[in-house]
Scaffold this motif. Structure first.
Motif, PDB file in Angstrom:
ATOM      1  N   ASP A   1      30.172  58.783  34.915  1.00  0.00           N
ATOM      2  CA  ASP A   1      30.710  59.929  34.183  1.00  0.00           C
ATOM      3  C   ASP A   1      31.097  61.050  35.142  1.00  0.00           C
TER       4      ASP A   1
ATOM      5  N   THR B   1      34.228  60.031  37.094  1.00  0.00           N
ATOM      6  CA  THR B   1      35.387  60.089  36.203  1.00  0.00           C
ATOM      7  C   THR B   1      35.859  61.529  36.017  1.00  0.00           C
ATOM      8  N   ARG B   2      34.926  62.460  35.864  1.00  0.00           N
ATOM      9  CA  ARG B   2      35.294  63.871  35.736  1.00  0.00           C
ATOM     10  C   ARG B   2      35.980  64.368  36.999  1.00  0.00           C
ATOM     11  N   TRP B   3      35.436  63.983  38.140  1.00  0.00           N
ATOM     12  CA  TRP B   3      36.050  64.392  39.407  1.00  0.00           C
ATOM     13  C   TRP B   3      37.460  63.825  39.549  1.00  0.00           C
TER      14      TRP B   3
ATOM     15  N   LYS C   1      39.544  62.940  37.042  1.00  0.00           N
ATOM     16  CA  LYS C   1      40.431  63.590  36.078  1.00  0.00           C
ATOM     17  C   LYS C   1      40.812  64.997  36.513  1.00  0.00           C
TER      18      LYS C   1
END
Length: 202
Positions: A137, A140-142, A144
């Motif tokens: 998670d 994935t945030r990094w 995006k």
């Protein structure tokens, strides 16, 4: 009821047994190892060894329990507040250092996985999965946010495991090919360059 903890001698003997077992298990695997081999390596009689551990399974379980924390700690240390690229590279460096420092533990873990993880399967599907999902998670945030390049996050983690653990699990092959060269002198720079190029946003 005796509430006293183990004596200094008892602690020492347990440590000697676990150290000997680590050598035996990492060389012969769980199935190929015996209590007699471990006792001989530890310099103890078999009855003396069985005073501290009732079975080969108990010794192996104790080693795996110790090893799992060591194996998971580098991923736990990935800081959500840190610089994303540098946090991933630091994780890679920590995993490589684990292979350099704990090669026997790495082979012990690899042998357990190759046998289908009969003794740590539950941990893999609970503690390990929860930790990996948490970091997936974060990755994935990094991605995006454009802080690191878009790649498949699970395969990124798998590749880090595979590449860094190779130096421990296939130590004999690595050193046979490289001869007198110490693989850990050149590996850190190569691996950092590889992942820096892969993950630097374009």
């Amino acid at each position: 009821m005796n509430t006293q903890g183990p004596t200094r001698i008892q602690k020492k003997n347990r440590a000697v047994i676990l150290e000997a077992a680590l050598d035996v298990f990492s060389t012969h695997g769980f199935r190929g190892s015996t209590v007699d081999q471990i006792a001989k390596e530890a310099g103890l009689s078999k009855p003396n060894l069985l005073y501290y551990f009732p079975s080969k399974e108990a010794i192996h379980a104790s080693l795996l329990e110790q090893m799992l924390d060591t194996w998971l700690d580098p991923l736990r240390e990935m800081d959500p507040e840190g610089d994303p690229l540098e946090e991933v590279l630091a994780y890679v460096a920590r995993k490589l250092e684990i292979s350099r420092t704990y090669p026997r533990e790495s082979r012990l873990f690899a042998n357990e996985i190759l046998q289908g993880a009969p003794r740590i399967g539950e941990v893999l599907s609970t503690d390990l999965k929860a930790l990996v999902d948490e970091k997936i998670d974060l990755l994935t945030r990094w991605m995006k946010a454009g802080h690191i390049a878009q790649v498949h996050p699970y395969h990124l983690i798998f590749s880090i495991w595979s590449l860094t653990q190779h130096y421990a699990d296939f130590d004999v092959q690595v050193r046979a090919v490289m001869g007198d060269q110490d693989p850990f002198q050149s590996a850190p720079e190569f691996i950092e360059t590889l992942y820096r190029r892969l993950l630097t946003p374009t």
